[in-house]
Design an enzyme around this catalytic site. Structure first.
Site, PDB file in Angstrom:
ATOM      1  N   LYS A  26      25.061 -47.261  77.594  1.00 29.14           N
ATOM      2  CA  LYS A  26      25.604 -46.218  78.478  1.00 29.14           C
ATOM      3  C   LYS A  26      26.211 -46.880  79.718  1.00 29.14           C
ATOM      4  O   LYS A  26      27.329 -47.361  79.665  1.00 29.14           O
ATOM      5  CB  LYS A  26      24.521 -45.199  78.791  1.00 29.14           C
ATOM      6  CG  LYS A  26      24.131 -44.393  77.538  1.00 29.14           C
ATOM      7  CD  LYS A  26      23.126 -43.324  77.802  1.00 29.14           C
ATOM      8  CE  LYS A  26      22.955 -42.398  76.602  1.00 29.14           C
ATOM      9  NZ  LYS A  26      22.556 -43.053  75.360  1.00 29.14           N
ATOM     10  N   THR A  75      20.150 -29.321  70.719  1.00 30.43           N
ATOM     11  CA  THR A  75      20.099 -30.205  71.887  1.00 30.43           C
ATOM     12  C   THR A  75      19.714 -29.432  73.138  1.00 30.43           C
ATOM     13  O   THR A  75      18.980 -29.927  73.995  1.00 30.43           O
ATOM     14  CB  THR A  75      21.464 -30.900  72.084  1.00 30.43           C
ATOM     15  OG1 THR A  75      21.827 -31.554  70.863  1.00 30.43           O
ATOM     16  CG2 THR A  75      21.394 -31.933  73.188  1.00 30.43           C
TER      17      THR A  75
END
Length: 706
Positions: free
Chosen positions: A436, A551
């Site tokens: 990330k 999610t």
């Protein structure tokens, strides 16, 4: 086919209904026929009735024809687009389910076939695979999905070596795996949890620009997790090129078999130093790191009990599940609920509290210090996932645990020694990602030497998987080193995040409130979220992925916007304008509407003004970060570049620079220092200003521009 509540009025006219108990009818109407998967047992019996049977067959044929007539209308393309569907040239089985009327027509066609088969007492496996009249009717000319469904039906199934006239009796009574796959996919489409994967190709020299499936079509990326643009940082690319040339493409095996290189060991030492821990272990991803660590630890500790935050990532949930250990799930960030659950167990029971620092879908931050206090009180270990925080928080980018003691860690500098009694020192296990903010790939866990050695020795997810390639590992380490010595990227990111949040709020666009860099724009409906995402991409050239169940909770669907230090002022203007237009066109609820509805996901209940975790003083350590403008060149910290190059001299040798290049670097560095020397104003503004470019020679040269 039938609605149970409407059957009672027909009891007087139907001998079967009149003579059957209500409970039996309810059971028959709610149970799927074992022979015909699209109809109930009650419908199957009704087909045998001389009156109801023909009526059911006729009605089902009419339904299919109705769907086909809709598909054949000239404005079928508008129907697709209104639902957020953009059919391409090739249509798969899953694609058919994207189209509302095509999937309904297919379901109706299946039912028609089952009714026809039931009326002749034949199971679906025994009848010929010939398209029925209903199926042909469903294949209307105006809809590509209908065409694909019909074409698929008309293709005979052949096995290797079969001739045109051969049949396969053994397959007639075999389980239909393809039907199973299609049925499972249809479930995902019906509950709108099906995941769509866009073809997005990020361009190294144009970050944050990408091209789509067509190399000529470029879009802005507003949802990537390459939070700082390190995936195209020049010294990261330079290091990877050099490592690739020297060590080749692959690692050659597992860490135990030819894949344990100096590059891997150096990265693990770097990560241990980053978190001021004794040791660290690198995995192929942080999903694997979390799963392997939690499953191994929980299975080895006798009588272990996990205490898991309700909003934890799937990798942590899976790791706990795979451990076989008992678990207690506490309400998200609820310390009272956590303590109440800890109190249920003796202090000598092995316990692990597993939680995150930054929760990526809502932007909340875990109460790390307070959880450490509870862990000490009740004899528990702490497991902290810093995946969405490493590289982004703290003076050296070690995450939120470091950020909470900013001054102490800043004074400690780059030493590997722990800062005694700091929050980061009190955490037993820290996991993070290299994929990330660090812009590469991989995951890791850091902790005590014996703990890491135990995981290394027992975790199947580490032992039995091929090691990361040396070039990838080298790039990850270069990225970690660079961010340890350069705070400017994460400071500018925070400035841009503040700007976007403020401008959304000014337009009444709902952002789930939180103190972190996450910008979750609340939509509140799965279909609307998907349609909004598609409109942004296809009509505005802005890629923001819709986030739906599982999610996030049903009714809390959102667009998760990622703001980077490399997004320009003009790109921010475009995002705000496009989002405002899409909200208006689709009539998506704004903050004022959520207030009237009583609020949702902390929007519309007076919690919008959340203090960001980054203070002005902390941003000020980077001088006065200014949002880039189109055409500006992104700043690269020459001092950090030099540290990176020095760190790799033992393995890759020195980077040879010509005398003129050294003078240019020195001059540009001086100009950059003067440029960022101003104090940060109380309210961060983004006026137009020239940004001094620092061109870093790389091999080969990679241009870095906004």
């Amino acid at each position: 086919m039938e609605k149970f509540s409407s059957l009672a009025r027909f009891k007087s006219s139907c001998p079967f209904l009149g003579g059957t108990k209500t409970s039996t009818l309810r059971a028959l109407s709610s149970t799927i026929s074992p022979r015909f998967s699209s109809i109930s047992q009650l419908t199957e019996r009704a087909v045998g009735c001389p009156i109801m049977g023909p009526a059911l067959v006729m009605r089902s044929t009419q339904m299919v024809a109705g769907y086909a007539s809709v598909a054949g209308q000239a404005d079928v393309q508008k129907i697709h687009h209104s639902k957020g569907i953009f059919p391409g040239t090739s249509v798969s089985e899953a694609d058919i389910s994207k189209c509302p009327h095509a999937s309904a027509a297919r379901a109706a066609a299946r039912m028609a076939d089952d009714l026809a088969a039931a009326s002749t007492a034949k199971a679906p496996e025994a009848r010929k695979e010939v398209p029925s009249t209903a199926q042909k009717a469903a294949a209307a000319a105006g809809c590509p999905f209908h065409k694909a469904a019909a074409a698929a039906k008309e293709q005979p199934v052949k096995l290797p070596g079969m001739t045109e006239t051969q049949t396969t009796p053994a397959t007639l009574d075999a389980y239909s795996y393809d039907k199973f796959y299609a049925a499972e996919l249809e479930k995902k489409h019906k509950d709108q949890s099906y995941r769509y994967f866009n073809n997005i190709n990020r361009l190294a020299t144009k970050f944050p620009i990408a091209h789509t499936a067509s190399v000529k079509e470029e879009v802005q990326v507003w949802c990537a997790n390459d939070y700082l643009g390190m995936g195209n940082n020049p010294v990261v690319l330079e290091t990877m090129h050099r490592a690739l040339d020297k060590y080749g493409a692959g690692a050659g095996g597992t860490r135990n078999i030819a894949g344990n290189s100096a590059m891997h060991l150096s990265l693990e030492r770097e990560l241990a130093t980053l978190h001021r821990k004794e040791s660290a272990l690198v995995f192929s991803s942080c999903y694997v790191a979390n799963d392997a660590t939690l499953s191994t630890l929980g299975s080895k500790l006798p009588g272990c009990v996990y205490f898991s935050d309700a909003s934890n990532h799937a990798s942590m949930i899976q790791g706990i599940r795979h451990s076989g250990a008992k678990k207690e799930i506490f309400k998200h960030n609820d310390l009272d609920d956590l303590e109440a659950k800890l109190q249920k167990y003796p202090k000598d029971t092995p316990k692990i509290i597993a939680f995150e620092s930054v929760y990526s879908m809502c932007g909340s931050i875990g109460p790390i210090k307070e959880i450490c206090d509870l862990a000490k009180k009740y004899g528990a270990l702490t497991f902290l996932d810093e995946v969405h925080a490493v590289g982004l928080y703290g003076p050296r980018g070690a995450g939120v645990a470091e950020h909470l003691d900013w001054e102490s860690h800043q004074m400690a500098g780059q030493t590997s020694e722990p800062v005694k009694d700091s929050v980061m020192d009190r955490i037993d296990m820290i996991t993070g990602t290299l994929g990330k903010a660090y812009g590469t790939v991989g995951g890791y866990v850091a902790g005590s030497r014996d703990f890491i050695d135990m995981i290394r020795s027992y975790a199947p997810g580490f032992i039995f998987t091929t090691s990361l390639p040396p070039a990838t590992v080298a790039g990850a380490r270069a990225s970690v080193i660079y961010q340890k010595h350069h705070v400017g990227d994460r400071a500018l990111k925070q400035v841009n995040v503040r700007t976007v949040k403020e401008r959304f709020a000014a337009l009444d666009i709902p952002v789930v409130p939180g103190p972190s860099h996450i910008v979750p724009v609340l939509v509140g409906d799965a279909g609307l979220a998907k349609t909004a995402s598609d409109k942004l991409l296809h009509e505005h050239g802005i890629y923001v992925q819709a986030i739906n169940f599982p999610t996030v909770a049903v009714g809390e669907e959102r667009l998760r916007v990622t703001v980077t230090p490399r997004h320009t002022a003009e790109q921010i203007d475009g995002l705000i304008t496009a989002m405002d237009a899409v909200f208006t066109e689709l009539n998506i609820n704004r903050i004022s509407e959520w207030v009237k509805l009583g609020g949702r996901a902390n929007v519309g209940i007076g919690k919008e003004n959340v203090e960001p975790i980054w203070s002005n003083a902390q941003i000020n350590t980077a001088g006065q970060p200014q949002t880039l403008h189109d055409g500006d060149t992104a700043l690269v910290d020459v001092n950090a570049v030099q540290v990176v190059r020095k760190s790799f001299e033992d393995l890759l040798g020195a980077v040879e620079l010509r005398e003129t290049e050294l003078k240019v670097e020195a001059a540009l560095m001086t100009g950059a220092v003067e440029h960022i020397a101003g104090a940060l104003p109380k309210k961060v503004k983004v006026p137009r200003a020239l940004v001094n470019p620092i061109d870093v020679p790389v091999a080969p040269t990679v241009a870095v521009s906004a």
